[in-house]
Design an enzyme around this catalytic site. Sequence first.
Site, PDB file in Angstrom:
ATOM      1  CE1 TYR A  94      11.886 -27.720 -19.255  1.00 37.07           C
ATOM      2  CE2 TYR A  94      10.679 -29.674 -18.587  1.00 37.07           C
ATOM      3  CZ  TYR A  94      11.859 -29.069 -18.998  1.00 37.07           C
ATOM      4  OH  TYR A  94      12.987 -29.810 -19.159  1.00 37.07           O
ATOM      5  CG  HIS A  96       7.782 -23.816 -22.774  1.00 43.23           C
ATOM      6  ND1 HIS A  96       9.012 -23.676 -23.370  1.00 43.23           N
ATOM      7  CD2 HIS A  96       7.784 -25.029 -22.181  1.00 43.23           C
ATOM      8  CE1 HIS A  96       9.731 -24.769 -23.157  1.00 43.23           C
ATOM      9  NE2 HIS A  96       9.019 -25.604 -22.429  1.00 43.23           N
TER      10      HIS A  96
HETATM   11  N1  LIG Z   1       8.348 -30.445 -28.345  1.00 46.80           N
HETATM   12  C1  LIG Z   1       8.994 -30.891 -27.293  1.00 46.80           C
HETATM   13  O1  LIG Z   1       8.571 -31.825 -26.623  1.00 46.80           O
HETATM   14  C2  LIG Z   1      10.314 -30.277 -26.915  1.00 46.80           C
HETATM   15  C3  LIG Z   1      11.171 -30.901 -26.005  1.00 46.80           C
HETATM   16  C4  LIG Z   1      12.420 -30.310 -25.732  1.00 46.80           C
HETATM   17  C5  LIG Z   1      12.773 -29.106 -26.354  1.00 46.80           C
HETATM   18  N2  LIG Z   1      11.879 -28.522 -27.215  1.00 46.80           N
HETATM   19  C6  LIG Z   1      12.171 -27.266 -27.924  1.00 46.80           C
HETATM   20  O2  LIG Z   1      13.126 -27.496 -28.944  1.00 46.80           O
HETATM   21  C7  LIG Z   1      13.721 -26.256 -29.294  1.00 46.80           C
HETATM   22  C8  LIG Z   1      15.226 -26.406 -29.405  1.00 46.80           C
HETATM   23  O3  LIG Z   1      15.763 -26.655 -28.109  1.00 46.80           O
HETATM   24  P1  LIG Z   1      17.334 -26.844 -27.875  1.00 46.80           P
HETATM   25  O4  LIG Z   1      17.507 -27.283 -26.481  1.00 46.80           O
HETATM   26  O5  LIG Z   1      17.920 -27.639 -28.960  1.00 46.80           O
HETATM   27  O6  LIG Z   1      17.852 -25.333 -27.997  1.00 46.80           O
HETATM   28  P2  LIG Z   1      19.361 -24.874 -28.258  1.00 46.80           P
HETATM   29  O7  LIG Z   1      19.462 -23.471 -27.746  1.00 46.80           O
HETATM   30  O8  LIG Z   1      20.320 -25.895 -27.764  1.00 46.80           O
HETATM   31  O9  LIG Z   1      19.476 -24.865 -29.861  1.00 46.80           O
HETATM   32  C9  LIG Z   1      18.769 -23.998 -30.674  1.00 46.80           C
HETATM   33  C10 LIG Z   1      19.607 -23.751 -31.909  1.00 46.80           C
HETATM   34  O10 LIG Z   1      18.795 -22.994 -32.826  1.00 46.80           O
HETATM   35  C11 LIG Z   1      19.701 -22.149 -33.526  1.00 46.80           C
HETATM   36  N3  LIG Z   1      18.918 -21.111 -34.197  1.00 46.80           N
HETATM   37  C12 LIG Z   1      18.298 -20.026 -33.675  1.00 46.80           C
HETATM   38  N4  LIG Z   1      17.662 -19.351 -34.642  1.00 46.80           N
HETATM   39  C13 LIG Z   1      17.873 -20.024 -35.790  1.00 46.80           C
HETATM   40  C14 LIG Z   1      17.471 -19.831 -37.145  1.00 46.80           C
HETATM   41  N5  LIG Z   1      16.695 -18.800 -37.502  1.00 46.80           N
HETATM   42  N6  LIG Z   1      17.871 -20.733 -38.068  1.00 46.80           N
HETATM   43  C15 LIG Z   1      18.641 -21.790 -37.722  1.00 46.80           C
HETATM   44  N7  LIG Z   1      19.059 -22.017 -36.463  1.00 46.80           N
HETATM   45  C16 LIG Z   1      18.679 -21.145 -35.517  1.00 46.80           C
HETATM   46  C17 LIG Z   1      20.637 -21.641 -32.446  1.00 46.80           C
HETATM   47  O11 LIG Z   1      21.838 -21.120 -32.996  1.00 46.80           O
HETATM   48  C18 LIG Z   1      20.868 -22.919 -31.638  1.00 46.80           C
HETATM   49  O12 LIG Z   1      22.019 -23.642 -32.068  1.00 46.80           O
HETATM   50  C19 LIG Z   1      13.247 -25.273 -28.200  1.00 46.80           C
HETATM   51  O13 LIG Z   1      12.178 -24.488 -28.689  1.00 46.80           O
HETATM   52  C20 LIG Z   1      12.758 -26.171 -27.105  1.00 46.80           C
HETATM   53  O14 LIG Z   1      11.803 -25.539 -26.276  1.00 46.80           O
HETATM   54  C21 LIG Z   1      10.664 -29.073 -27.482  1.00 46.80           C
END
Ligand SMILES: NC(=O)c1ccc[n+]([C@@H]2O[C@H](COP(=O)([O-])OP(=O)(O)OC[C@H]3O[C@@H](n4cnc5c(N)ncnc54)[C@H](O)[C@@H]3O)[C@@H](O)[C@H]2O)c1
Length: 374
Positions: A94, A96
């Site tokens: 990863y 980022h």
């Molecule tokens: N903090 C952590 O430990 C951790 C762990 C895993 C994933 N993440 C993060 O979580 C986030 C989400 O990951 P995911 O796998 O669910 O992604 P994903 O692509 O499956 O889902 C993201 C969703 O956000 C929606 N979206 C985009 N812009 C938007 C807006 N302005 N308003 C509302 N919805 C919007 C998209 O349509 C999509 O359905 C990512 O940033 C990922 O890096 C963080």
Amino acid sequence: MRIGVPTEIKTDEYRVALTPAGVRELVDNGHEVLVQTGAGVGSAIPDAEYVEQGAEIVADAAAVFAGADMIVKVKEPQPSEVALLEPRHILFTYLHLAPATELTQGLIDSGATCIAYETVTDTRGRLPLLAPMSEVAGKIATQAGAFMLEKPLGGRGILLGGVPGVAAANVMVIGGGVVGMNAAFIAIGMEATVYVYDRNIDRLRELDIAFGGRADTCYASTLDIEKRLPDVDLVIGAVLVHGAKAPYVIRREQLKLMKRGAVIVDVSIDQGGCFETSRPTTHSDPTYEVDGVTHYCVANMPGAVPITSTYALTNATLPYVLHLADAGVERASRENPGLAKGVNVVDGKCTYAPVAEATGQEYTELFDALGAAA
Ligand SMILES: NC(=O)c1ccc[n+]([C@@H]2O[C@H](COP(=O)([O-])OP(=O)(O)OC[C@H]3O[C@@H](n4cnc5c(N)ncnc54)[C@H](O)[C@@H]3O)[C@@H](O)[C@H]2O)c1
């Protein structure tokens, strides 16, 4: 190829990038594997289990980097690891990079080929190496949010599911992708009242079917989010614009619309955060408060459950590790265009357009960069 597995050194990170099953597959395919002593201990995998499958155990990270052609990791390299990277290395982990200009510059300066798990895509444009950790993070987000709503933890003191005769808490999930859907499923399971917001109508249609009426799906306009904020107890931010910095879905001035002691969990913090007031926190000190609202912004949430996360991650990464080891970066990228999307940095050049744009680097087309490096 010689594949190296260093011990993760980021705070509170207990996962490891390869399990004994992965060592077995690589060794059976004619590769060599170097594992830093103790790399698997945080995930309950002793050195001996790696050795049984044919790995060589080495003393420290310097020995892993010196002996290996491809380094497989979990978290982005820390400064001491960036310093060990050489132009001959492939780094697969990863990264980022979009919100990380300094790290991007460090990787460019190293000359190494750096492939980011989170920008690899599958044939449907989904993110197969982010999905397993997103499933874990989504489930933790609700669990952690429910805990932080307890009074002794600084929360409002409301039980997510209520009890007979007392209303449940209101949970707002913004971003209904993999994280959001899993967060919603746990919130539904805990009997909260759940609203999931997204801007992709097709995704809202899929969620509506998946929830079977047990959660509401809502279009994520600024106005509709703002109107709901006074009623919610827990907000989970889970938006993603692939490879780019997360957009803000709640601004600082909107926090005052929320109840005192409400909790917001910013899962998108690893892409810079989707609430204006978010800043990264760790499992040892996971929350802080702004305007009476508890913020939980742990950047490596799956690190808290390394036994689940290590196996979930390595099940997904192993086929790519094998392909890269067998074919090298250029052929593997031509054979699998989704893997090509993961290559962010080659030979001092940024080869992933959204990262180049976000970090102010010049963009170079991947195969031009690989051609120049050859
Ligand atoms: N903090 C952590 O430990 C951790 C762990 C895993 C994933 N993440 C993060 O979580 C986030 C989400 O990951 P995911 O796998 O669910 O992604 P994903 O692509 O499956 O889902 C993201 C969703 O956000 C929606 N979206 C985009 N812009 C938007 C807006 N302005 N308003 C509302 N919805 C919007 C998209 O349509 C999509 O359905 C990512 O940033 C990922 O890096 C963080």
